[in-house]
Design a protein around this motif. Sequence first.
Motif, short mmCIF file in Angstrom:
data_model
loop_
_atom_site.label_atom_id
_atom_site.label_comp_id
_atom_site.label_asym_id
_atom_site.label_seq_id
_atom_site.Cartn_x
_atom_site.Cartn_y
_atom_site.Cartn_z
N GLU A 120 0.84 -1.20 0.00
CA GLU A 120 0.00 0.00 0.00
C GLU A 120 0.88 1.25 0.00
O GLU A 120 1.84 1.35 0.77
CB GLU A 120 -0.91 0.00 1.24
N GLY A 121 0.55 2.20 -0.87
CA GLY A 121 1.33 3.43 -0.96
C GLY A 121 2.42 3.39 -2.01
O GLY A 121 2.93 4.43 -2.44
N GLU A 122 2.81 2.18 -2.42
CA GLU A 122 3.81 2.04 -3.47
C GLU A 122 3.14 2.03 -4.83
O GLU A 122 1.96 1.72 -4.95
CB GLU A 122 4.62 0.75 -3.29
N ASN A 123 3.91 2.35 -5.85
CA ASN A 123 3.38 2.31 -7.21
C ASN A 123 4.23 1.37 -8.05
O ASN A 123 5.44 1.30 -7.89
CB ASN A 123 3.41 3.71 -7.84
N ALA A 124 3.57 0.65 -8.93
CA ALA A 124 4.27 -0.22 -9.87
C ALA A 124 3.66 -0.01 -11.24
O ALA A 124 2.45 0.17 -11.37
CB ALA A 124 4.13 -1.69 -9.45
N ALA A 125 4.50 -0.02 -12.25
CA ALA A 125 4.01 0.18 -13.61
C ALA A 125 3.07 -0.96 -13.99
O ALA A 125 3.34 -2.12 -13.71
CB ALA A 125 5.19 0.24 -14.58
N ALA A 126 1.97 -0.60 -14.61
CA ALA A 126 0.99 -1.60 -15.02
C ALA A 126 1.49 -2.33 -16.26
O ALA A 126 1.93 -1.71 -17.22
CB ALA A 126 -0.35 -0.93 -15.32
N HIS A 127 1.43 -3.65 -16.23
CA HIS A 127 1.77 -4.44 -17.40
C HIS A 127 0.60 -4.37 -18.38
O HIS A 127 -0.53 -4.08 -18.01
CB HIS A 127 2.06 -5.88 -17.00
N THR A 128 0.87 -4.68 -19.64
CA THR A 128 -0.12 -4.44 -20.69
C THR A 128 -0.91 -5.67 -21.11
O THR A 128 -1.69 -5.61 -22.06
CB THR A 128 0.58 -3.85 -21.93
N GLY A 129 -0.74 -6.79 -20.42
CA GLY A 129 -1.43 -8.02 -20.81
C GLY A 129 -2.94 -7.89 -20.87
O GLY A 129 -3.57 -8.33 -21.83
N ALA A 130 -3.53 -7.28 -19.84
CA ALA A 130 -5.00 -7.14 -19.80
C ALA A 130 -5.49 -6.32 -20.99
O ALA A 130 -6.51 -6.66 -21.61
CB ALA A 130 -5.43 -6.49 -18.50
N ALA A 131 -4.78 -5.24 -21.31
CA ALA A 131 -5.16 -4.39 -22.45
C ALA A 131 -5.09 -5.18 -23.75
O ALA A 131 -5.97 -5.08 -24.61
CB ALA A 131 -4.24 -3.18 -22.52
N MET A 132 -4.05 -5.97 -23.89
CA MET A 132 -3.89 -6.78 -25.10
C MET A 132 -5.01 -7.81 -25.22
O MET A 132 -5.62 -7.97 -26.28
CB MET A 132 -2.54 -7.48 -25.11
N PHE A 133 -5.29 -8.52 -24.11
CA PHE A 133 -6.35 -9.53 -24.14
C PHE A 133 -7.69 -8.92 -24.52
O PHE A 133 -8.44 -9.47 -25.33
CB PHE A 133 -6.47 -10.23 -22.79
N ALA A 134 -8.00 -7.78 -23.91
CA ALA A 134 -9.30 -7.14 -24.13
C ALA A 134 -9.44 -6.63 -25.56
O ALA A 134 -10.48 -6.85 -26.21
CB ALA A 134 -9.50 -5.99 -23.14
N THR A 135 -8.41 -5.96 -26.07
CA THR A 135 -8.52 -5.39 -27.42
C THR A 135 -8.51 -6.47 -28.50
O THR A 135 -9.21 -6.38 -29.49
CB THR A 135 -7.39 -4.38 -27.69
N ARG A 136 -7.73 -7.52 -28.29
CA ARG A 136 -7.63 -8.57 -29.32
C ARG A 136 -8.86 -9.47 -29.37
O ARG A 136 -9.13 -10.08 -30.39
CB ARG A 136 -6.38 -9.41 -29.09
N THR A 137 -9.58 -9.56 -28.27
CA THR A 137 -10.76 -10.44 -28.24
C THR A 137 -12.07 -9.66 -28.22
O THR A 137 -13.14 -10.26 -28.20
CB THR A 137 -10.72 -11.37 -27.00
N GLY A 138 -11.99 -8.32 -28.19
CA GLY A 138 -13.20 -7.51 -28.14
C GLY A 138 -13.96 -7.66 -26.84
O GLY A 138 -15.19 -7.58 -26.80
N THR A 139 -13.20 -7.88 -25.76
CA THR A 139 -13.79 -8.10 -24.43
C THR A 139 -13.66 -6.85 -23.57
O THR A 139 -12.69 -6.10 -23.69
CB THR A 139 -13.06 -9.27 -23.73
N MET A 140 -14.63 -6.63 -22.70
CA MET A 140 -14.58 -5.47 -21.81
C MET A 140 -13.64 -5.72 -20.64
O MET A 140 -13.38 -6.87 -20.25
CB MET A 140 -15.98 -5.13 -21.30
N LEU A 141 -13.15 -4.63 -20.08
CA LEU A 141 -12.33 -4.65 -18.86
C LEU A 141 -13.21 -4.33 -17.67
O LEU A 141 -14.13 -3.52 -17.77
CB LEU A 141 -11.20 -3.62 -18.96
N LEU A 142 -12.93 -4.95 -16.53
CA LEU A 142 -13.68 -4.66 -15.31
C LEU A 142 -12.69 -4.47 -14.16
O LEU A 142 -12.00 -5.41 -13.76
CB LEU A 142 -14.65 -5.80 -15.00
#
Length: 196
Positions: A120-142
């Motif tokens: 808690e309080g730390e930051n880490a760069a978000a990896h892009t896997g979820a974005a890739m999965f969603a855009t390539r399959t036309g699926t929504m993010l939640l």
Amino acid sequence: MNRLYAVLYPLIWIFMRIFHPWKAEGRENVPEGAVVMCGNHTTLGDPIYVVCALGWRCQTRIIAKEELMKIPVLGFLLGKAGIIGIKRGKADVAAIKEAMRVLRNGEKLLLFPEGTRVKEGENAAAHTGAAMFATRTGTMLLPVYIAPKKKLFRKTRVVFGKPYAPVYEGRKAGPEDYQRIADDLMDRIHHLGGSV
């Protein structure tokens, strides 16, 4: 429904309900069918909190670090229960294909964009896997927020945000689009918890 998942779920549910109860908020936001659910990750038990908050009927496939799959007995059970092990720090083609197959089959996928536990309080760069999965399959993010402070016998908040379609320019998303989508996703997750 995965049989082992169905057998293990009530056992885990009872244990969690007694020792690590949860309070689900926004459960009605979880759509039927495929969706890429993404949460913040502060403790090893975060996936279990999310799965318990979703309920038995909402079976979910989880992406986990491959190291867990190599633990004797546990790794075997996780694999049979539908957990997808992924090699961190490299392009794991087999795991990526399996994740996209899951979504195209109308199943739910849970992953943690930070890729590792973040205090808690730390930051880490978000990896892009979820974005890739969603855009390539036309699926929504939640987005899903799991309260970082967890105490024995005290309820932990699990907040489900509203699903949304990732936005990008052009016909096909590229690496820069993936990163923008991933960063926006993490912002949405933290907003659910009341922090920016």
